[in-house]
Motif scaffolding. Structure first.
Motif, PDB file in Angstrom:
ATOM      1  N   ARG A 167       0.839  -1.202   0.000  1.00  0.00           N
ATOM      2  CA  ARG A 167       0.000   0.000   0.000  1.00  0.00           C
ATOM      3  C   ARG A 167       0.865   1.240   0.000  1.00  0.00           C
ATOM      4  O   ARG A 167       2.071   1.183   0.284  1.00  0.00           O
ATOM      5  CB  ARG A 167      -0.943   0.022   1.214  1.00  0.00           C
ATOM      6  N   ASN A 168       0.249   2.356  -0.312  1.00  0.00           N
ATOM      7  CA  ASN A 168       0.906   3.658  -0.254  1.00  0.00           C
ATOM      8  C   ASN A 168       0.074   4.528   0.676  1.00  0.00           C
ATOM      9  O   ASN A 168      -1.072   4.861   0.365  1.00  0.00           O
ATOM     10  CB  ASN A 168       0.988   4.281  -1.647  1.00  0.00           C
ATOM     11  N   ARG A 169       0.619   4.871   1.841  1.00  0.00           N
ATOM     12  CA  ARG A 169      -0.157   5.615   2.832  1.00  0.00           C
ATOM     13  C   ARG A 169      -0.442   7.048   2.374  1.00  0.00           C
ATOM     14  O   ARG A 169      -1.384   7.681   2.862  1.00  0.00           O
ATOM     15  CB  ARG A 169       0.581   5.644   4.173  1.00  0.00           C
ATOM     16  N   GLY A 170       0.361   7.551   1.438  1.00  0.00           N
ATOM     17  CA  GLY A 170       0.139   8.910   0.950  1.00  0.00           C
ATOM     18  C   GLY A 170      -1.023   9.009  -0.014  1.00  0.00           C
ATOM     19  O   GLY A 170      -1.739  10.014  -0.046  1.00  0.00           O
ATOM     20  N   THR A 171      -1.223   7.964  -0.812  1.00  0.00           N
ATOM     21  CA  THR A 171      -2.275   7.991  -1.824  1.00  0.00           C
ATOM     22  C   THR A 171      -3.447   7.067  -1.500  1.00  0.00           C
ATOM     23  O   THR A 171      -4.511   7.192  -2.103  1.00  0.00           O
ATOM     24  CB  THR A 171      -1.714   7.553  -3.186  1.00  0.00           C
ATOM     25  N   HIS A 196     -10.849  11.339  -2.213  1.00  0.00           N
ATOM     26  CA  HIS A 196     -10.821  11.329  -0.756  1.00  0.00           C
ATOM     27  C   HIS A 196     -11.913  12.281  -0.266  1.00  0.00           C
ATOM     28  O   HIS A 196     -11.987  13.428  -0.692  1.00  0.00           O
ATOM     29  CB  HIS A 196      -9.451  11.776  -0.239  1.00  0.00           C
ATOM     30  N   HIS A 197     -12.745  11.806   0.641  1.00  0.00           N
ATOM     31  CA  HIS A 197     -13.917  12.552   1.057  1.00  0.00           C
ATOM     32  C   HIS A 197     -13.867  12.872   2.548  1.00  0.00           C
ATOM     33  O   HIS A 197     -13.146  12.224   3.312  1.00  0.00           O
ATOM     34  CB  HIS A 197     -15.190  11.749   0.738  1.00  0.00           C
ATOM     35  N   GLY A 199     -14.634  12.852   6.320  1.00  0.00           N
ATOM     36  CA  GLY A 199     -14.995  11.705   7.131  1.00  0.00           C
ATOM     37  C   GLY A 199     -14.111  10.504   6.898  1.00  0.00           C
ATOM     38  O   GLY A 199     -14.296   9.459   7.512  1.00  0.00           O
ATOM     39  N   GLY A 200     -13.141  10.647   5.981  1.00  0.00           N
ATOM     40  CA  GLY A 200     -12.186   9.573   5.753  1.00  0.00           C
ATOM     41  C   GLY A 200     -12.543   8.602   4.659  1.00  0.00           C
ATOM     42  O   GLY A 200     -11.821   7.636   4.440  1.00  0.00           O
ATOM     43  N   GLY A 201     -13.650   8.820   3.983  1.00  0.00           N
ATOM     44  CA  GLY A 201     -14.027   7.904   2.918  1.00  0.00           C
ATOM     45  C   GLY A 201     -13.134   8.033   1.696  1.00  0.00           C
ATOM     46  O   GLY A 201     -12.713   9.130   1.327  1.00  0.00           O
ATOM     47  N   VAL A 202     -12.826   6.905   1.067  1.00  0.00           N
ATOM     48  CA  VAL A 202     -11.982   6.881  -0.126  1.00  0.00           C
ATOM     49  C   VAL A 202     -12.679   6.060  -1.204  1.00  0.00           C
ATOM     50  O   VAL A 202     -13.209   4.985  -0.925  1.00  0.00           O
ATOM     51  CB  VAL A 202     -10.590   6.266   0.157  1.00  0.00           C
ATOM     52  N   THR A 203     -12.702   6.577  -2.427  1.00  0.00           N
ATOM     53  CA  THR A 203     -13.230   5.806  -3.551  1.00  0.00           C
ATOM     54  C   THR A 203     -12.056   5.301  -4.378  1.00  0.00           C
ATOM     55  O   THR A 203     -11.015   5.964  -4.474  1.00  0.00           O
ATOM     56  CB  THR A 203     -14.156   6.656  -4.422  1.00  0.00           C
ATOM     57  N   PHE A 204     -12.238   4.100  -4.964  1.00  0.00           N
ATOM     58  CA  PHE A 204     -11.165   3.457  -5.686  1.00  0.00           C
ATOM     59  C   PHE A 204     -11.612   3.041  -7.090  1.00  0.00           C
ATOM     60  O   PHE A 204     -12.790   2.802  -7.343  1.00  0.00           O
ATOM     61  CB  PHE A 204     -10.703   2.185  -4.952  1.00  0.00           C
ATOM     62  N   SER A 205     -10.631   2.949  -7.948  1.00  0.00           N
ATOM     63  CA  SER A 205     -10.800   2.315  -9.252  1.00  0.00           C
ATOM     64  C   SER A 205      -9.918   1.075  -9.245  1.00  0.00           C
ATOM     65  O   SER A 205      -8.692   1.182  -9.101  1.00  0.00           O
ATOM     66  CB  SER A 205     -10.370   3.262 -10.383  1.00  0.00           C
ATOM     67  N   CYS A 206     -10.538  -0.119  -9.345  1.00  0.00           N
ATOM     68  CA  CYS A 206      -9.803  -1.361  -9.186  1.00  0.00           C
ATOM     69  C   CYS A 206      -9.787  -2.171 -10.478  1.00  0.00           C
ATOM     70  O   CYS A 206     -10.749  -2.143 -11.249  1.00  0.00           O
ATOM     71  CB  CYS A 206     -10.416  -2.213  -8.067  1.00  0.00           C
ATOM     72  N   HIS A 207      -8.702  -2.871 -10.699  1.00  0.00           N
ATOM     73  CA  HIS A 207      -8.612  -3.776 -11.833  1.00  0.00           C
ATOM     74  C   HIS A 207      -7.649  -4.925 -11.497  1.00  0.00           C
ATOM     75  O   HIS A 207      -6.894  -4.854 -10.531  1.00  0.00           O
ATOM     76  CB  HIS A 207      -8.153  -3.055 -13.098  1.00  0.00           C
ATOM     77  N   ALA A 208      -7.728  -5.969 -12.272  1.00  0.00           N
ATOM     78  CA  ALA A 208      -6.918  -7.156 -12.004  1.00  0.00           C
ATOM     79  C   ALA A 208      -5.445  -6.906 -12.311  1.00  0.00           C
ATOM     80  O   ALA A 208      -5.096  -6.139 -13.208  1.00  0.00           O
ATOM     81  CB  ALA A 208      -7.420  -8.327 -12.859  1.00  0.00           C
ATOM     82  N   VAL A 209      -4.579  -7.542 -11.531  1.00  0.00           N
ATOM     83  CA  VAL A 209      -3.149  -7.493 -11.784  1.00  0.00           C
ATOM     84  C   VAL A 209      -2.844  -8.482 -12.895  1.00  0.00           C
ATOM     85  O   VAL A 209      -3.254  -9.642 -12.833  1.00  0.00           O
ATOM     86  CB  VAL A 209      -2.348  -7.860 -10.512  1.00  0.00           C
TER      87      VAL A 209
END
Length: 210
Positions: A167-171, A196-197, A199-209
């Motif tokens: 993980r990357n704690r900055g991003t 980043h929202h 209240g701490g919420g984070v949205t992601f864009s995910c894809h397979a490695v």
């Protein structure tokens, strides 16, 4: 009119500056390491396991790279640990840490302990070059690098499986993937933070490695 133009120019310059600062900060958190473990260090670890336990059979090995505390360098703290299979001295196995070229006993396993995985495998059968190749391949899915990464090897099914979680704690980007010891990706997902929202919420864009 001239004042208005100058104001717009200043605002644009400010936005560009903020973007540049943002990009620098996002990339500035990443730690740097070329190899998860060198061939020489891996060979020394295998020898130490055999010398200490009489066998190179292990339930697993874990190598952690974590951003060094209170440090402005990109050099990470590294922790290498191994769980050895049952021996005469430790009938249920034992957990060890590899420190400065020596195995340090952390704890002897008991009958209540259930090591992760599907049994033991020969540590010497794993090629460190393959570990480094898989580690780099999976970490390369992270566009801004990582601040912490863990590589583990455990037996699943018929053979050892290599897993990399980083993980990357900055991003807030993260990746978790598994591969065979021959380098074939079994499964895995990389998630890049897209927002980043409050209240701490984070949205992601995910894809397979791949």
């Amino acid at each position: 009119m001239i004042i208005g133009v100058l104001t717009i120019v200043a605002l644009v310059a400010g936005v560009i500056g903020l973007v540049q600062i943002s990009n620098a900060v996002r990339g500035g958190y990443a730690i740097e390491y070329a190899e998860v473990i060198s061939a020489e260090d891996y060979a020394a670890l295998v020898r130490a396991v055999v010398t200490t336990t009489g066998s190179d059979e292990v339930f697993g090995i874990s190598i952690d790279h974590v951003e060094a505390a209170a440090s402005d360098t990109a050099v990470p703290d590294v922790t290498t640990s191994v769980v050895t299979a049952p021996t005469t001295s430790h009938p249920f196995g034992a957990s060890w840490e590899w420190r400065e070229g020596a195995l340090v006993l952390l704890a002897a396993l008991t009958s209540d302990d259930t090591p992760a995985g599907d049994g033991s495998f020969p540590l010497g059968d794993i090629a460190p070059e393959e570990l480094n190749l898989i580690d780099r391949r999976i970490r390369d899915a992270m566009p801004y690098g990582v601040t912490e990464a863990t590589l583990t090897v455990q037996k699943h099914g018929d053979g050892p499986v290599i897993r990399v979680h980083a993980r990357n704690r900055g991003t807030d980007d993260k990746v978790d993937a598994r591969a065979t010891s021959e380098g074939r990706i079994i499964d895995g997902t990389v998630c890049i933070a897209t927002g980043h929202h409050r209240g701490g919420g984070v949205t992601f864009s995910c894809h397979a490695v791949k």
